[in-house]
Design an enzyme around this catalytic site. Structure first.
Site, PDB file in Angstrom:
ATOM      1  N   HIS A  35      86.326 -23.713  10.724  1.00  0.00           N
ATOM      2  CA  HIS A  35      85.428 -23.528  11.746  1.00  0.00           C
ATOM      3  C   HIS A  35      85.699 -22.581  12.761  1.00  0.00           C
ATOM      4  O   HIS A  35      86.783 -21.777  12.761  1.00  0.00           O
ATOM      5  CB  HIS A  35      85.318 -24.695  12.500  1.00  0.00           C
ATOM      6  CG  HIS A  35      86.760 -25.373  12.918  1.00  0.00           C
ATOM      7  ND1 HIS A  35      87.312 -24.830  14.091  1.00  0.00           N
ATOM      8  CD2 HIS A  35      87.477 -26.101  12.593  1.00  0.00           C
ATOM      9  CE1 HIS A  35      88.644 -25.153  14.329  1.00  0.00           C
ATOM     10  NE2 HIS A  35      88.709 -26.264  13.264  1.00  0.00           N
ATOM     11  N   ASP A 330      91.320 -25.163   8.952  1.00  0.00           N
ATOM     12  CA  ASP A 330      92.560 -24.178   8.981  1.00  0.00           C
ATOM     13  C   ASP A 330      93.540 -24.767   7.506  1.00  0.00           C
ATOM     14  O   ASP A 330      93.953 -24.011   6.907  1.00  0.00           O
ATOM     15  CB  ASP A 330      93.476 -24.111  10.272  1.00  0.00           C
ATOM     16  CG  ASP A 330      93.667 -25.477  10.802  1.00  0.00           C
ATOM     17  OD1 ASP A 330      93.318 -26.252  10.416  1.00  0.00           O
ATOM     18  OD2 ASP A 330      94.172 -25.265  12.022  1.00  0.00           O
TER      19      ASP A 330
END
Length: 462
Positions: A35, A330
């Site tokens: 994101h 991540d």
């Protein structure tokens, strides 16, 4: 999903065109991305000047809704404010005097919306305009598969990437489908909430990282940070906040251009802290097959099966989508790369992206067609004994499967740079190890498949 973040991704000044051998034809594409920039997941470092309220969510003011009796979906605008309770009971909200556009914890900021849109525009420039792999206009939503985790920032990032790739003027009316899973079924990130054994592994490797890096952090890092931590030293695990939380807040502020104490921008401090936290979160992937299985094995097999299914559909002339987009995190990016021995052990920046490209070597098609008659004769001679029909059928299936995959190759690019997977070193297409035979990729991820996932996830008694 984690509490660690890093600076923003950098897109290349010029989008690469055909950067693979001309004998290869791009057939299928999967894009997995983190994101965009977000607010911190928790309030920290107020003494260092990082504000409690981030007025950086001004674009979170609309949603789509279908009104009863209307045929089309409408955009409903609204003014959103964040309210806070006035006492510890959490029952009585404040009066309506808060500013507009304040982010809630972990929310995609306006900067995050821009960078994820930019990623979509980058993908459009590369795969639509440069490579002409994807159509200029999307007329059939079945041509793209999209999925995101249940985290709102991942879902919104996916929406922005898709809008950059296919703006409203370049797609048909109606709404595309985005798939999500319940958390109990989610594999688009290492699912600690659903796997107690994975939690144990993370804890074990966090303690190992603390033993390695706490002595390093006891020096200059602690001297710099103690003034913002009530005088306590910095530790990987045992400080409050722990190191990953500190670095998450700092880098969230850097990513969204929030000003704070310049001492916290010291490059050596940030590099030392990142090294320690990356070891805490992902050091286990270097040495533990179980960590790879529980952290990324299921997702890697999903990605592989989609490529294998495409190959079968291509052979049979059956329809199959050519593009898959995944809104992730991540830890998703890092777990995939680390499990494939392709990770640089730097924390993935906001809007980091993996492009998993599937190629077919079309130069061998004519040769295989010329030899097809001989192959059929050989197969008949090899498998003419009726007494071994069952075993021979399995051999034939395996032989056909290997032959079906022999002309297919996988390449992974990480933030626009091709990477070399560990299993593909010395095995790449005509000496190019970034282009890996699909058969090798498939075998690699099959070895990481958590066949009995729920059994493997049971905690080990200590």
């Amino acid at each position: 999903m984690s509490q660690m973040s890093s600076a923003s991704v950098k897109f290349p000044d010029s989008v690469p065109g055909v950067d693979y051998p001309k004998q290869l034809q791009l057939k299928y594409l999967q894009v997995i991305f983190r994101h965009g920039e977000r607010a911190p997941v928790k309030e920290r470092l107020g003494s260092a000047g990082i504000p409690k309220d981030w007025k950086l969510c001004n674009n979170a003011r609309r949603f789509f809704a279908q009104i009863k009796g209307e045929k089309e979906w409408s955009v409903l605008g609204f003014e959103r404010k964040v309210e806070s309770p006035v006492d510890t009971s959490l029952a009585a909200p404040t009066s309506d005097n808060s500013p507009s556009g304040v982010c809630i914890h972990g929310e995609l900021t306006d900067f995050g919306r821009v960078t994820t849109r930019t990623l979509g525009e980058y993908l459009r420039e590369r795969y639509v305009k440069q490579l002409k792999f994807l159509p200029d206009e999307l007329n059939n939503y079945a041509d793209v598969y999209m999925r995101a985790t249940p985290m709102v920032r991942a879902l919104e990032s996916l929406e922005h990437v898709f809008s950059g790739l296919y703006p409203e003027s370049k797609r048909k009316m109606g709404l595309p489908v985005i798939f999500t899973r319940n958390w109990s079924d989610e594999n688009l990130l290492p699912n600690e909430n659903n796997c107690p054994r994975l939690v144990q592994l993370y804890e074990e490797f966090a303690e190992r990282a603390a033993k390695l890096y706490d002595p390093l952090l006891a020096g200059r890092a602690s001297e710099m940070m103690s003034q913002f931590m009530n005088g306590q030293p910095v530790r990987v695990v045992s400080s409050h906040p722990r190191l990953s939380g500190l670095l998450d807040t700092i880098n969230a502020a850097i990513g969204s251009h929030v000003d704070f104490n310049p001492n916290l921008r010291d490059e050596q401090w940030l590099r030392d802290a990142e090294t320690a936290v990356v070891e805490e979160w992902f050091g286990g992937y270097k040495v533990s097959k179980l960590m790879r299985q529980l952290g990324a094995g299921s997702l890697l097999n999903d990605l592989s099966m989609r490529m294998e299914n495409f190959v079968v559909a291509e052979k049979n002339g059956s329809p199959y989508h050519r593009l898959a987009l995944y809104g992730a995190h991540d830890v998703t990016i890092a777990a995939i790369l680390a499990s494939l021995d392709a990770f640089d052990y730097r924390w993935p920046p906001f809007t980091s992206h993996l492009e998993m490209e599937l190629f077919e070597d079309t130069s061998s098609k004519s040769d295989s067609q010329n030899q097809s008659g001989d192959n059929k004769t050989t197969d008949l001679k090899l498998f003419s004994d009726e007494s071994t029909d069952a075993s021979n059928s399995a051999i034939v299936a395996a032989s056909n499967s290997a032959r079906d995959m022999s002309d297919w190759y996988v390449r992974i690019t990480y933030n626009s740079t091709p990477v070399v997977m560990g299993a593909c070193r010395g095995q790449g297409y005509k000496g190019n190890d970034t282009i890996c035979p699909l058969s090798i990729f498939k075998d690699t991820v099959r070895a990481l498949k958590p066949v009995e996932y729920h059994t493997m996830c049971k905690p080990v008694k200590k």
